[in-house]
Design a protein around this motif. Structure first.
Motif, PDB file in Angstrom:
ATOM      1  N   HIS A 238     -92.024 -41.969 -13.857  1.00 25.82           N
ATOM      2  CA  HIS A 238     -93.256 -41.730 -14.614  1.00 25.82           C
ATOM      3  C   HIS A 238     -92.979 -40.880 -15.845  1.00 25.82           C
ATOM      4  CE1 HIS A 238     -93.242 -37.774 -12.663  1.00 25.82           C
ATOM      5  NE2 HIS A 238     -94.217 -37.409 -13.472  1.00 25.82           N
ATOM      6  N   PHE A 239     -91.943 -40.046 -15.776  1.00 23.16           N
ATOM      7  CA  PHE A 239     -91.540 -39.245 -16.940  1.00 23.16           C
ATOM      8  C   PHE A 239     -90.732 -40.075 -17.937  1.00 23.16           C
ATOM      9  CE2 PHE A 239     -87.681 -37.151 -18.551  1.00 23.16           C
ATOM     10  CZ  PHE A 239     -88.250 -36.426 -19.592  1.00 23.16           C
ATOM     11  N   VAL A 240     -89.738 -40.809 -17.434  1.00 25.13           N
ATOM     12  CA  VAL A 240     -88.878 -41.609 -18.320  1.00 25.13           C
ATOM     13  C   VAL A 240     -89.703 -42.620 -19.104  1.00 25.13           C
ATOM     14  CG1 VAL A 240     -87.008 -43.307 -18.398  1.00 25.13           C
ATOM     15  CG2 VAL A 240     -86.824 -41.318 -16.890  1.00 25.13           C
ATOM     16  N   LEU A 241     -90.638 -43.275 -18.427  1.00 23.54           N
ATOM     17  CA  LEU A 241     -91.468 -44.266 -19.113  1.00 23.54           C
ATOM     18  C   LEU A 241     -92.486 -43.598 -20.037  1.00 23.54           C
ATOM     19  CD1 LEU A 241     -91.936 -46.896 -16.278  1.00 23.54           C
ATOM     20  CD2 LEU A 241     -90.532 -47.061 -18.331  1.00 23.54           C
ATOM     21  N   ALA A 242     -92.807 -42.330 -19.774  1.00 22.43           N
ATOM     22  CA  ALA A 242     -93.658 -41.589 -20.713  1.00 22.43           C
ATOM     23  C   ALA A 242     -92.917 -41.371 -22.026  1.00 22.43           C
ATOM     24  CB  ALA A 242     -94.067 -40.245 -20.104  1.00 22.43           C
ATOM     25  N   ALA A 327    -107.152 -40.914 -15.945  1.00 22.51           N
ATOM     26  CA  ALA A 327    -106.481 -40.849 -17.247  1.00 22.51           C
ATOM     27  C   ALA A 327    -105.631 -42.084 -17.513  1.00 22.51           C
ATOM     28  CB  ALA A 327    -105.627 -39.585 -17.327  1.00 22.51           C
ATOM     29  N   HIS A 328    -104.882 -42.550 -16.513  1.00 21.02           N
ATOM     30  CA  HIS A 328    -103.975 -43.670 -16.758  1.00 21.02           C
ATOM     31  C   HIS A 328    -104.724 -44.980 -16.978  1.00 21.02           C
ATOM     32  CE1 HIS A 328    -104.712 -43.833 -12.425  1.00 21.02           C
ATOM     33  NE2 HIS A 328    -104.312 -45.100 -12.434  1.00 21.02           N
ATOM     34  N   ILE A 329    -105.853 -45.153 -16.295  1.00 24.71           N
ATOM     35  CA  ILE A 329    -106.652 -46.362 -16.496  1.00 24.71           C
ATOM     36  C   ILE A 329    -107.286 -46.349 -17.881  1.00 24.71           C
ATOM     37  CG2 ILE A 329    -108.684 -47.636 -15.732  1.00 24.71           C
ATOM     38  CD1 ILE A 329    -106.286 -47.930 -13.892  1.00 24.71           C
ATOM     39  N   THR A 330    -107.790 -45.199 -18.288  1.00 25.76           N
ATOM     40  CA  THR A 330    -108.372 -45.067 -19.628  1.00 25.76           C
ATOM     41  C   THR A 330    -107.327 -45.375 -20.694  1.00 25.76           C
ATOM     42  OG1 THR A 330    -109.846 -43.331 -18.783  1.00 25.76           O
ATOM     43  CG2 THR A 330    -109.636 -43.523 -21.178  1.00 25.76           C
ATOM     44  N   LEU A 331    -106.113 -44.859 -20.492  1.00 26.72           N
ATOM     45  CA  LEU A 331    -105.023 -45.126 -21.426  1.00 26.72           C
ATOM     46  C   LEU A 331    -104.729 -46.625 -21.506  1.00 26.72           C
ATOM     47  CD1 LEU A 331    -102.690 -44.004 -23.213  1.00 26.72           C
ATOM     48  CD2 LEU A 331    -101.294 -43.934 -21.132  1.00 26.72           C
ATOM     49  N   GLY A 332    -104.673 -47.305 -20.375  1.00 27.60           N
ATOM     50  CA  GLY A 332    -104.404 -48.739 -20.360  1.00 27.60           C
ATOM     51  C   GLY A 332    -105.479 -49.540 -21.078  1.00 27.60           C
ATOM     52  N   THR A 370    -102.573 -37.799 -23.575  1.00 23.57           N
ATOM     53  CA  THR A 370    -102.654 -38.361 -22.225  1.00 23.57           C
ATOM     54  C   THR A 370    -101.281 -38.791 -21.727  1.00 23.57           C
ATOM     55  OG1 THR A 370    -104.914 -39.119 -22.659  1.00 23.57           O
ATOM     56  CG2 THR A 370    -103.760 -40.103 -20.792  1.00 23.57           C
ATOM     57  N   ILE A 371    -100.501 -39.460 -22.570  1.00 23.86           N
ATOM     58  CA  ILE A 371     -99.129 -39.811 -22.189  1.00 23.86           C
ATOM     59  C   ILE A 371     -98.340 -38.547 -21.890  1.00 23.86           C
ATOM     60  CG2 ILE A 371     -96.957 -40.802 -23.022  1.00 23.86           C
ATOM     61  CD1 ILE A 371     -98.652 -42.775 -24.685  1.00 23.86           C
ATOM     62  N   PHE A 372     -98.532 -37.515 -22.717  1.00 25.08           N
ATOM     63  CA  PHE A 372     -97.823 -36.250 -22.532  1.00 25.08           C
ATOM     64  C   PHE A 372     -98.159 -35.635 -21.173  1.00 25.08           C
ATOM     65  CE2 PHE A 372     -96.302 -32.044 -23.127  1.00 25.08           C
ATOM     66  CZ  PHE A 372     -95.408 -32.067 -24.193  1.00 25.08           C
ATOM     67  N   ALA A 373     -99.454 -35.535 -20.886  1.00 22.08           N
ATOM     68  CA  ALA A 373     -99.883 -34.904 -19.630  1.00 22.08           C
ATOM     69  C   ALA A 373     -99.451 -35.727 -18.412  1.00 22.08           C
ATOM     70  CB  ALA A 373    -101.399 -34.719 -19.632  1.00 22.08           C
ATOM     71  N   GLY A 431     -99.998 -47.322 -19.081  1.00 20.09           N
ATOM     72  CA  GLY A 431    -101.247 -46.821 -18.526  1.00 20.09           C
ATOM     73  C   GLY A 431    -101.617 -47.498 -17.218  1.00 20.09           C
ATOM     74  N   PHE A 432    -101.557 -48.812 -17.192  1.00 20.16           N
ATOM     75  CA  PHE A 432    -101.961 -49.546 -15.987  1.00 20.16           C
ATOM     76  C   PHE A 432    -100.971 -49.384 -14.836  1.00 20.16           C
ATOM     77  CE2 PHE A 432    -104.500 -52.487 -18.925  1.00 20.16           C
ATOM     78  CZ  PHE A 432    -105.683 -51.824 -18.638  1.00 20.16           C
ATOM     79  N   MET A 433     -99.699 -49.092 -15.137  1.00 15.98           N
ATOM     80  CA  MET A 433     -98.668 -49.005 -14.101  1.00 15.98           C
ATOM     81  C   MET A 433     -98.315 -47.572 -13.703  1.00 15.98           C
ATOM     82  SD  MET A 433     -98.076 -52.088 -13.294  1.00 15.98           S
ATOM     83  CE  MET A 433     -96.648 -51.813 -12.251  1.00 15.98           C
ATOM     84  N   TRP A 434     -98.866 -46.569 -14.396  1.00 17.42           N
ATOM     85  CA  TRP A 434     -98.441 -45.184 -14.181  1.00 17.42           C
ATOM     86  C   TRP A 434     -98.592 -44.726 -12.734  1.00 17.42           C
ATOM     87  CZ3 TRP A 434    -101.147 -40.911 -12.409  1.00 17.42           C
ATOM     88  CH2 TRP A 434    -100.457 -39.685 -12.481  1.00 17.42           C
ATOM     89  N   GLN A 435     -99.713 -45.025 -12.115  1.00 14.65           N
ATOM     90  CA  GLN A 435     -99.977 -44.495 -10.769  1.00 14.65           C
ATOM     91  C   GLN A 435     -98.915 -44.917  -9.762  1.00 14.65           C
ATOM     92  OE1 GLN A 435    -103.749 -45.574  -8.841  1.00 14.65           O
ATOM     93  NE2 GLN A 435    -103.936 -43.437  -8.227  1.00 14.65           N
ATOM     94  N   SER A 436     -98.486 -46.160  -9.841  1.00 20.31           N
ATOM     95  CA  SER A 436     -97.475 -46.618  -8.884  1.00 20.31           C
ATOM     96  C   SER A 436     -96.145 -45.900  -9.118  1.00 20.31           C
ATOM     97  CB  SER A 436     -97.280 -48.131  -8.999  1.00 20.31           C
ATOM     98  OG  SER A 436     -96.799 -48.489 -10.273  1.00 20.31           O
TER      99      SER A 436
END
Length: 456
Positions: A238-242, A327-332, A370-373, A431-436
């Motif tokens: 989740h960090f690397v992809l950020a 946050a991640h859904i909003t970003l997506g 949002t990506i940062f957080a 955004g859509f994949m962050w949670q997983s």
């Protein structure tokens, strides 16, 4: 009101609203500086006769400083604390701003004059690197962890105010208010001299005010195991992809910001002003050509400021939305909307495309914070190092606008906007994949097959 003040209450029970407010002023400052550089592309194209691709060296110098100094800035923050990192950044910004005074008085070739301005921008950018590396993660620890995203977006709302005011300030001094382009650099130092005074005030404020060095809590699914979740940063997906998402976000954002005026003033596609609009614009923002009203460079600069107004509205509304939305859904969703908007911009539908381009600023507004957080979530004591890497990914803004400028030089400005379109596709995916990715990263590493890899 108590719920709002609770956003700034740290685990020790202290309300850090004053410190948060002071740190927020830094977001306003680098917004002002950043908003100003996006006017320089068109100005240097006129005053120094550089191509669109060559004018992107403005962004290369600015964001190149982020790439080179983000990790050193994180090291300074770890050694000297938040206050030391902030003061270092402010001192660099002060020096860089004052460098514009001798730069406008240089009598040399256009290439050397351009280089002198780029050097000054690099030094100011170095200062902003320190401020962003320190201030972004600092806002996430000035209160409860569940309000971190809302807090950083609130601070970034003040950053958006700076982005909006920056083009107004610098456009007044350097952009033409007639049909003829302004080819003089004589007044270019004035807006930077004004900001140098503001930086000096902030240096004093941060010397005398409380700036506690607060450590970030580490989120783990089983806190009872002290050796759990000690994997290196590069194994935190989740960090690397950020870092990847932030690279492409800043690339797309910087391209849009840098070439907004070029798009509006494109001689091939720029539409005439509608009668109702021309009737309401002051003389400094319009000129008459072949019986039709057209917008001046100064008018386009003010249009850029209006677009940043959309950016500001997005930041404030985003802070409210992220209090209850994921946050991640909003970003997506925002990434998807901007992908579609860039498609309309590329189709070049006259004022429809220009208005769409301005509205895209609204949906870009929450992406960076949002990506940062999301990227630093759950990293504990590795937060400052992770923040340095994410800030370093801003190098996307140094290299990708050159590609966009090259595309515009070779084909047209609207073709150049295919670059940010691709960037928003990447952000939508993150955004859509962050949670997983995050859930997987928060699980303890398997240790049955061998020893656990040491943490960085």
């Amino acid at each position: 009101m108590s719920k709002l003040s609770g956003m700034f209450r740290t685990p020790d029970g202290v309300n850090r609203w004053f410190t948060f407010t002071l740190v927020t002023s830094l977001f306003l400052l680098w917004g002002l500086f950043s908003g100003m550089i996006d006017v320089l592309n068109k100005h240097f194209q006129d005053s120094l006769h550089v191509t669109k691709a060559q004018s992107a060296f403005v962004q290369f110098s600015w964001y190149g400083a982020y790439f080179l100094l983000a990790l050193p800035a994180g090291w300074v923050a770890r050694k000297l604390g938040y206050r030391g990192g902030i003061l270092t950044g402010l001192l660099l910004a002060l020096v860089g701003s004052l460098m514009f005074v001798p730069a406008v008085r240089i009598h040399a070739s256009e290439g050397l004059i351009f280089l002198s301005f780029l050097t000054a921008l690099f030094v100011v950018g170095a200062g902003m690197t320190f401020l962003e590396t320190v201030a972004n993660p600092y806002t996430t620890v000035l209160g409860p962890i569940d309000a971190a995203v809302a807090r950083i977006n609130l601070a970034q709302s003040c950053n958006a105010i700076g982005w909006m005011l920056g083009p107004i300030v610098i456009s007044y001094f350097i952009l033409s208010k007639t049909a003829k382009a302004d080819t003089s650099n004589a007044s270019l130092y004035l807006p930077y001299l004004i900001l140098a005074g503001l930086v000096a005030v902030l240096i004093v404020a941060f010397i005398v005010s409380p700036v506690p060095d607060i450590h970030a809590p580490q989120e783990e699914q089983a806190a009872t195991k002290p050796t759990q979740h000690s994997r290196p940063l590069l194994k935190e997906k989740h960090f690397v992809l950020a870092v990847v998402a932030q690279f492409f976000y800043v690339a797309g954002q910087t391209g849009i910001f840098s070439f907004f005026i070029n798009y509006v003033k494109d001689p091939e596609y720029s539409p005439a002003l509608p009668a109702w609009m021309a009737n309401h614009l002051p003389k400094t923002m319009k000129f008459l050509h072949a019986g039709q009203w057209h917008i001046t460079e100064y008018g386009a600069g003010i249009g850029l400021s209006v677009a940043f107004g959309c950016f500001l509205a997005g930041r404030f509304s985003g802070s409210a939305i992220l209090r209850f939305a994921k946050a991640h859904i909003t970003l997506g969703i925002y990434g998807l909307i901007n992908t579609l908007m860039m498609l309309l911009v590329c189709l070049n539908l006259g004022w429809i495309s220009i208005i769409t381009l301005m509205l895209s600023y609204f949906f870009m507004s929450i992406m960076y914070p949002t990506i940062f957080a999301l990227g630093i979530r759950g990293l504990g004591e590795k937060t400052k190092l992770a923040a340095s890497w994410i800030v370093m990914s801003i190098v996307g803004g140094a290299v990708m606008p050159m590609l966009m400028g090259w595309m515009a030089d070779k084909w047209s400005m609207r073709v150049g906007f295919l670059m940010p379109l691709g960037c928003f596709v990447v952000i939508m995916f993150y955004g859509f994949m962050w949670q997983s990715f995050f859930r997987n990263d928060m699980k303890p590493e398997e240790t049955t097959s061998g020893p656990m890899m040491a943490s960085h």
